[in-house]
Design a protein around this motif. Structure first.
Motif, mmCIF file in Angstrom:
data_model
loop_
_atom_site.group_PDB
_atom_site.id
_atom_site.type_symbol
_atom_site.label_atom_id
_atom_site.label_comp_id
_atom_site.label_asym_id
_atom_site.label_seq_id
_atom_site.Cartn_x
_atom_site.Cartn_y
_atom_site.Cartn_z
ATOM 1 N N ALA A 78 45.437 78.785 22.341
ATOM 2 C CA ALA A 78 46.181 77.699 22.596
ATOM 3 C C ALA A 78 46.397 77.033 21.401
ATOM 4 O O ALA A 78 47.388 76.443 21.435
ATOM 5 N N LEU A 79 45.631 76.707 20.531
ATOM 6 C CA LEU A 79 45.942 75.976 19.223
ATOM 7 C C LEU A 79 46.943 76.896 18.526
ATOM 8 O O LEU A 79 47.817 76.064 17.838
ATOM 9 N N PHE A 80 47.052 78.172 18.538
ATOM 10 C CA PHE A 80 48.236 78.780 17.800
ATOM 11 C C PHE A 80 49.401 78.543 18.350
ATOM 12 O O PHE A 80 50.588 78.157 17.941
ATOM 13 N N ALA A 81 49.475 78.573 19.847
ATOM 14 C CA ALA A 81 50.699 78.246 20.442
ATOM 15 C C ALA A 81 51.394 76.852 20.518
ATOM 16 O O ALA A 81 52.473 76.573 20.110
ATOM 17 N N ARG A 82 50.311 75.923 20.529
ATOM 18 C CA ARG A 82 50.539 74.349 20.081
ATOM 19 C C ARG A 82 51.308 74.410 18.739
ATOM 20 O O ARG A 82 52.284 73.384 18.704
ATOM 21 N N ALA A 83 50.770 74.995 17.766
ATOM 22 C CA ALA A 83 51.298 74.946 16.342
ATOM 23 C C ALA A 83 52.754 75.482 16.351
ATOM 24 O O ALA A 83 53.520 74.711 15.697
ATOM 25 N N HIS A 84 52.932 76.580 17.059
ATOM 26 C CA HIS A 84 54.335 77.286 17.118
ATOM 27 C C HIS A 84 55.316 76.216 17.468
ATOM 28 O O HIS A 84 56.463 76.267 17.120
ATOM 29 N N THR A 85 54.685 75.526 18.809
ATOM 30 C CA THR A 85 55.993 74.852 19.170
ATOM 31 C C THR A 85 56.212 73.564 18.471
ATOM 32 O O THR A 85 57.405 73.061 18.533
ATOM 33 N N LEU A 86 55.254 73.149 17.298
ATOM 34 C CA LEU A 86 55.492 72.068 16.570
ATOM 35 C C LEU A 86 56.517 72.341 15.317
ATOM 36 O O LEU A 86 56.687 71.386 14.470
#
Length: 114
Positions: A78-86
């Motif tokens: 989830a942390l990886f995914a959040r960072a990619h969206t930003l």
């Protein structure tokens, strides 16, 4: 596509390797992007001033980066995914969602407890 797709694969495999092996130790993660001469934290809420400094031993230190803790494979993913969206993206001739920065992810593994 390309490098971003490869990064997703590496991060997924890292999450699996760290937590599917039965480890219960949480990990600490920092994720930021570098674009030109600027660094932007991809996990912090709001704007955070960050600096990259080199210490006397030649190691790069990240000053001001938010450190997030992940205790499960799902939390880390989830942390990886959040960072990619930003991440900063822009359109190019070949790719409408091309990343315009370099994403740096550091995962800190705590020493085993006795």
């Amino acid at each position: 596509t390309g490098k971003t797709h490869t990064a997703f694969g590496i991060q997924d495999r890292l999450a699996e390797t760290l937590f599917d092996a039965g480890s219960s130790r949480p990990v600490v993660v920092t994720i930021f992007e570098m674009r030109g001469e600027k660094c932007r934290d991809l996990l912090a809420e709001g704007s955070v001033r960050m600096r990259l400094l080199q210490d006397g031993d030649g190691n790069v230190q990240i000053v001001g980066a938010h450190r997030a803790t992940a205790a499960t494979k799902g939390e880390l993913s989830a942390l990886f995914a959040r960072a990619h969206t930003l991440r900063t993206v822009a359109s190019t001739e070949r790719n409408t969602q091309s990343s315009r920065s370099h994403c740096i992810c550091r995962v800190y593994l705590p020493p085993p407890s006795d």
